[in-house]
Design an enzyme around this catalytic site. Structure first.
Site, PDB file in Angstrom:
ATOM      1  N   ASP A 201       0.870  -1.022  -0.113  1.00 17.64           N
ATOM      2  CA  ASP A 201       0.039   0.083   0.130  1.00 17.64           C
ATOM      3  C   ASP A 201       0.755   1.349  -0.095  1.00 17.64           C
ATOM      4  OD1 ASP A 201      -2.797   1.351   0.317  1.00 17.64           O
ATOM      5  OD2 ASP A 201      -1.536   2.066   2.192  1.00 17.64           O
ATOM      6  N   GLU A 272       2.033   0.040  -4.884  1.00 13.07           N
ATOM      7  CA  GLU A 272       0.908   1.037  -5.198  1.00 13.07           C
ATOM      8  C   GLU A 272       1.817   2.386  -5.146  1.00 13.07           C
ATOM      9  OE1 GLU A 272      -3.114   3.260  -3.701  1.00 13.07           O
ATOM     10  OE2 GLU A 272      -1.609   2.827  -2.578  1.00 13.07           O
TER      11      GLU A 272
END
Ligand code: BGC
Length: 515
Positions: A201, A272
């Site tokens: 993330d 990401e």
């Protein structure tokens, strides 16, 4: 046929666990609920699942605020449930990816609870603690993605701490080796349990450079973005010389890669990330010995543009990565309005064309090089849900800025499975955590899987056909994009096949021809 590693051409189905399937009637989706639906996912013909965070968490940001990285939030079940899920997925031939949040944790994580007590406890340096300026103001002009300053005050330490998102998501201090070790231990814990990879993330928001922290500069070419969140002050700043994409982060990506490589079976690390120059950031993150691929935002952000704009969005990513599988495309996820609706709005098309548009977008992204993430409900052409009353909204970002920006609840409403069951078959509870959308009932998942002409079955047929195309499965090479204002045309090329792929946004059809 394939000489590629699994992740270089994978189609990955993203599951948002809270909204997928509720097995214990509490109105919240859970791991057992996912296990019950793995046959449905496998029937689509995807290669892998990625499950958004299900770890212990106070759920302020619905799991992206972790308070224990190695346990399951009670809402979602137990470690035994996870073991059962992974066993069934592997039996069905599905790889399992989970979502690790390395940049920040919850303010209720014991690490932060200890760190905030004083300036000299064992975890004192695990977060970014900085003295106020002489006039008491925050150390830098950094802003939080979710609005307001990226610094919050801790009276016990008489210092500010950094948070790139909510103030309840303090940033871990990656300049501290102990932090990195703690996170690589987390990676080992889940690899030992059998996971095949991680979606990492917001890796661009990892902070690790030591003070003095530099102010962000203003963008001199700022224009209001098409997505409402891009209209917030955060997007008026340049970040890569200060707040984001700090060089030090690569120690983290290298450490994670070393752990992944110490396991058999091609473990996959997909980061990401974003940045002032996303291509440069992606290249930096995917250098030898770092992450395998990065999750590209170009298509997620495509809204309100014409087809030529979409071509540019694809080309800028492809140009940098052609010949490799280091790129993951997605049109939809749990953070942006659902793609079908977004593009209909952008192109001024009618809602009746939603299914055709959705199928076209799915085929397009899956035909590009690299891997693809599709978000739960895309295979059903679900619409974005924009009529959730304010008192039922859950996303703190949306609650802060509604009605101008509705936040992320619009794409997070529960999946529907059977039109004739309570809550569309998602849950037997009286109330679900977000309302089930009436408009989705006519496209319930298990119902659609039984209809030959459904988007689900057309996508399944496409994925099956794709597996027999060497140009798509054995090489990651494609030509430049061409076509008129309403078309996107390119060739996928392998040693044995050249496949011309044509996507027509006037007729909303895709065609493929061997040349
Ligand atoms: C996740 C978001 C989350 C944020 C903070 C993102 O990129 O996809 O859902 O709010 O990171 O963890």
């Amino acid at each position: 046929m394939s000489s590629l590693k699994w992740w270089e051409s994978a189609v990955i189905y993203q599951i948002y666990p809270r909204s997928f399937n509720d097995s214990n009637s509490d109105g919240i989706g859970d791991l057992q609920g996912i296990t019950e639906r793995l046959d449905y996912i496998s029937g689509l013909g995807v290669d892998a699942i990625w499950i958004s965070p299900f770890f212990k968490s106070p759920q302020k940001d619905f799991g992206y605020d972790v308070s224990d990285y190695c346990d399951i939030n009670p809402d979602y079940g137990s470690l035994d449930d996870f073991d059962a899920l992974i066993a069934k997925a592997h039996n069905l031939g599905l790889k399992v990816m989970i979502d690790i949040v390395p940049a920040h944790c919850s303010d209720q994580h014991p690490w932060f609870e200890e760190s905030r007590q004083s300036r000299d406890n064992p975890k004192a340096d695990w977060f970014h603690w900085v003295d106020p300026n002489d006039d008491g103001t925050v150390p830098t002009n950094w802003l939080s993605f979710f609005g307001g300053a990226a610094w919050s005050w801790e009276p016990r330490r008489q210092q500010y701490y950094l948070h790139n998102f909510l103030s309840s998501q303090p940033n871990l201090n990656h300049a501290n080796d102990e932090v990195r070790t703690a996170l690589t231990d987390v990676a080992r814990f889940w690899f030992d349990r059998g996971v095949d990879g991680f979606r990492l993330d917001a890796v661009h928001t990892i902070n690790g450079d030591i003070p003095p922290y530099k102010n962000n500069l203003a963008k001199d070419d700022f224009v209001l973005g098409v997505l409402p969140q891009q209209q917030q002050p955060f997007f008026r700043q340049l970040h890569d010389t200060g707040q984001l994409n700090q060089p030090n982060i690569q120690k983290f990506s290298e450490a994670f890669r070393e752990v992944a490589d110490s396991y058999d079976g091609d473990k996959f690390l997909m980061g990401e990330l974003h940045g002032d120059d996303p291509v440069l950031a992606s290249r930096t993150f995917t250098q030898e010995g770092r992450l395998h691929a990065t999750y590209n935002f170009n298509l997620l952000e495509w809204a309100g543009l014409d087809v030529n704009g979409l071509k540019e969005a694809i080309s800028s990513a492809i140009d940098a990565f052609n010949g490799t599988g280091r790129l993951t495309f997605a049109f939809s996820n749990h953070d942006v309005p659902r793609s079908g609706t977004r593009q209909l709005d952008a192109l001024g098309l009618d809602i009746s064309q939603q299914e055709a548009m959705q199928l076209l977008l799915l085929k397009l992204e899956i035909s590009l090089i690299g891997s693809t993430c599709i978000y739960q409900g895309e295979e059903l052409a679900l619409s974005d849900v924009r009529d959730i009353p304010l008192h039922k909204m859950q996303d703190p970002w949306g609650i802060e800025f509604a009605p101008t920006f509705l936040g992320r609840d619009t794409c997070r409403t529960p999946m529907v499975w059977r039109a004739d069951q309570p809550n569309g078959g998602f849950s037997n509870a009286n109330e679900t955590w977000l309302p089930v959308a009436e408009a989705h009932l006519s496209r319930a998942g298990l119902d659609e899987a039984e209809k030959d002409a459904s988007v689900y079955n057309q996508m399944a047929a496409f994925l099956k056909w794709r597996k027999s195309q060497p140009a798509m499965m054995s090489a990651n090479q494609m030509s430049a994009l061409s076509g008129d204002d309403s078309q996107i045309i390119f060739d996928r090329i392998s040693d044995t096949q050249t496949l011309r792929c044509c996507f027509d946004f006037k007729t909303l059809t895709a065609s493929f021809e061997e040349i």
